[in-house]
Design a protein around this motif. Sequence first.
Motif, PDB file in Angstrom:
ATOM      1  N   GLN A  36       0.826  -1.206   0.000  1.00  0.00           N
ATOM      2  CA  GLN A  36       0.000   0.000   0.000  1.00  0.00           C
ATOM      3  C   GLN A  36       0.862   1.259   0.000  1.00  0.00           C
ATOM      4  N   TRP A  37       1.890   1.278   0.824  1.00  0.00           N
ATOM      5  CA  TRP A  37       2.745   2.465   0.911  1.00  0.00           C
ATOM      6  C   TRP A  37       3.587   2.639  -0.343  1.00  0.00           C
ATOM      7  N   ARG A  38       4.016   1.543  -0.965  1.00  0.00           N
ATOM      8  CA  ARG A  38       4.757   1.665  -2.232  1.00  0.00           C
ATOM      9  C   ARG A  38       3.867   2.286  -3.307  1.00  0.00           C
ATOM     10  N   ALA A  39       2.604   1.856  -3.355  1.00  0.00           N
ATOM     11  CA  ALA A  39       1.672   2.440  -4.322  1.00  0.00           C
ATOM     12  C   ALA A  39       1.432   3.914  -4.022  1.00  0.00           C
ATOM     13  N   ASP A  40       1.369   4.258  -2.743  1.00  0.00           N
ATOM     14  CA  ASP A  40       1.186   5.661  -2.367  1.00  0.00           C
ATOM     15  C   ASP A  40       2.379   6.511  -2.804  1.00  0.00           C
ATOM     16  N   VAL A  41       3.582   5.984  -2.620  1.00  0.00           N
ATOM     17  CA  VAL A  41       4.793   6.719  -3.025  1.00  0.00           C
ATOM     18  C   VAL A  41       4.820   6.891  -4.543  1.00  0.00           C
ATOM     19  N   LEU A  42       4.498   5.826  -5.256  1.00  0.00           N
ATOM     20  CA  LEU A  42       4.530   5.899  -6.720  1.00  0.00           C
ATOM     21  C   LEU A  42       3.440   6.820  -7.277  1.00  0.00           C
ATOM     22  N   GLY A  43       2.339   6.943  -6.574  1.00  0.00           N
ATOM     23  CA  GLY A  43       1.251   7.806  -7.039  1.00  0.00           C
ATOM     24  C   GLY A  43       1.278   9.204  -6.449  1.00  0.00           C
ATOM     25  N   ALA A  44       2.259   9.490  -5.621  1.00  0.00           N
ATOM     26  CA  ALA A  44       2.314  10.789  -4.948  1.00  0.00           C
ATOM     27  C   ALA A  44       2.477  11.942  -5.928  1.00  0.00           C
ATOM     28  N   ALA A  45       3.291  11.775  -6.955  1.00  0.00           N
ATOM     29  CA  ALA A  45       3.537  12.858  -7.916  1.00  0.00           C
ATOM     30  C   ALA A  45       2.256  13.241  -8.647  1.00  0.00           C
ATOM     31  N   GLU A  46       1.419  12.262  -8.955  1.00  0.00           N
ATOM     32  CA  GLU A  46       0.150  12.556  -9.640  1.00  0.00           C
ATOM     33  C   GLU A  46      -0.767  13.403  -8.768  1.00  0.00           C
ATOM     34  N   ALA A  47      -0.670  13.207  -7.458  1.00  0.00           N
ATOM     35  CA  ALA A  47      -1.518  13.962  -6.536  1.00  0.00           C
ATOM     36  C   ALA A  47      -0.875  15.288  -6.123  1.00  0.00           C
ATOM     37  N   GLY A  48       0.321  15.557  -6.643  1.00  0.00           N
ATOM     38  CA  GLY A  48       0.999  16.805  -6.309  1.00  0.00           C
ATOM     39  C   GLY A  48       1.710  16.761  -4.962  1.00  0.00           C
ATOM     40  N   LEU A  49       2.023  15.558  -4.480  1.00  0.00           N
ATOM     41  CA  LEU A  49       2.704  15.395  -3.203  1.00  0.00           C
ATOM     42  C   LEU A  49       4.144  14.962  -3.422  1.00  0.00           C
ATOM     43  N   SER A  50       4.949  15.175  -2.428  1.00  0.00           N
ATOM     44  CA  SER A  50       6.341  14.733  -2.478  1.00  0.00           C
ATOM     45  C   SER A  50       6.404  13.249  -2.121  1.00  0.00           C
ATOM     46  N   PRO A  51       7.010  12.410  -2.961  1.00  0.00           N
ATOM     47  CA  PRO A  51       7.143  10.986  -2.615  1.00  0.00           C
ATOM     48  C   PRO A  51       7.906  10.776  -1.310  1.00  0.00           C
ATOM     49  N   LEU A  52       8.895  11.623  -1.060  1.00  0.00           N
ATOM     50  CA  LEU A  52       9.662  11.501   0.173  1.00  0.00           C
ATOM     51  C   LEU A  52       8.811  11.867   1.390  1.00  0.00           C
ATOM     52  N   GLY A  53       7.951  12.849   1.234  1.00  0.00           N
ATOM     53  CA  GLY A  53       7.043  13.211   2.325  1.00  0.00           C
ATOM     54  C   GLY A  53       6.075  12.088   2.653  1.00  0.00           C
ATOM     55  N   VAL A  54       5.565  11.426   1.629  1.00  0.00           N
ATOM     56  CA  VAL A  54       4.674  10.285   1.828  1.00  0.00           C
ATOM     57  C   VAL A  54       5.427   9.159   2.525  1.00  0.00           C
ATOM     58  N   ALA A  55       6.669   8.924   2.125  1.00  0.00           N
ATOM     59  CA  ALA A  55       7.469   7.853   2.721  1.00  0.00           C
ATOM     60  C   ALA A  55       7.746   8.121   4.197  1.00  0.00           C
ATOM     61  N   PHE A  56       8.097   9.360   4.536  1.00  0.00           N
ATOM     62  CA  PHE A  56       8.353   9.666   5.936  1.00  0.00           C
ATOM     63  C   PHE A  56       7.063   9.650   6.752  1.00  0.00           C
ATOM     64  N   GLY A  57       5.942   9.942   6.121  1.00  0.00           N
ATOM     65  CA  GLY A  57       4.656   9.776   6.793  1.00  0.00           C
ATOM     66  C   GLY A  57       4.392   8.314   7.132  1.00  0.00           C
ATOM     67  N   ALA A  58       4.727   7.426   6.209  1.00  0.00           N
ATOM     68  CA  ALA A  58       4.574   5.992   6.461  1.00  0.00           C
ATOM     69  C   ALA A  58       5.493   5.545   7.595  1.00  0.00           C
ATOM     70  N   LEU A  59       6.690   6.077   7.631  1.00  0.00           N
ATOM     71  CA  LEU A  59       7.630   5.740   8.700  1.00  0.00           C
ATOM     72  C   LEU A  59       7.094   6.197  10.048  1.00  0.00           C
ATOM     73  N   ARG A  60       6.516   7.367  10.065  1.00  0.00           N
ATOM     74  CA  ARG A  60       5.941   7.887  11.309  1.00  0.00           C
ATOM     75  C   ARG A  60       4.774   7.020  11.768  1.00  0.00           C
ATOM     76  N   ILE A  61       3.919   6.638  10.849  1.00  0.00           N
ATOM     77  CA  ILE A  61       2.776   5.791  11.180  1.00  0.00           C
ATOM     78  C   ILE A  61       3.249   4.429  11.695  1.00  0.00           C
ATOM     79  N   ALA A  62       4.290   3.884  11.096  1.00  0.00           N
ATOM     80  CA  ALA A  62       4.802   2.582  11.541  1.00  0.00           C
ATOM     81  C   ALA A  62       5.300   2.665  12.978  1.00  0.00           C
ATOM     82  N   ASN A  63       5.934   3.759  13.351  1.00  0.00           N
ATOM     83  CA  ASN A  63       6.407   3.922  14.726  1.00  0.00           C
ATOM     84  C   ASN A  63       5.257   4.123  15.694  1.00  0.00           C
TER      85      ASN A  63
END
Length: 97
Positions: free
Chosen positions: A27-54
Amino acid sequence: MTRFALLVVTFAAALLPRHLKHRYREQWRADVLGAAEAGLSPLGVAFGALRIANVRKALLPIGVLAIGLRLRESRRFSAVLAVMVLANLGGMFLLVV
């Protein structure tokens, strides 16, 4: 930058319990790959996933806390009152026992 974001997501999924790792990694890989289409930073999405995991590992709400967390943004007076009453009854029970 997307490769690094995918690496961060893989690390974040590794922090989760075994039965959740595969689901969230995909799910998070798909979110990172689709982040650019939504106008989001892929790195920001990834660090959000890291925060949620913690957070997911540390936060296991039970009882009244779980109800309070679900209703914390509720504007319904009855819902807020119900949580307050349950919390007070739980506190009284702990004092008696």
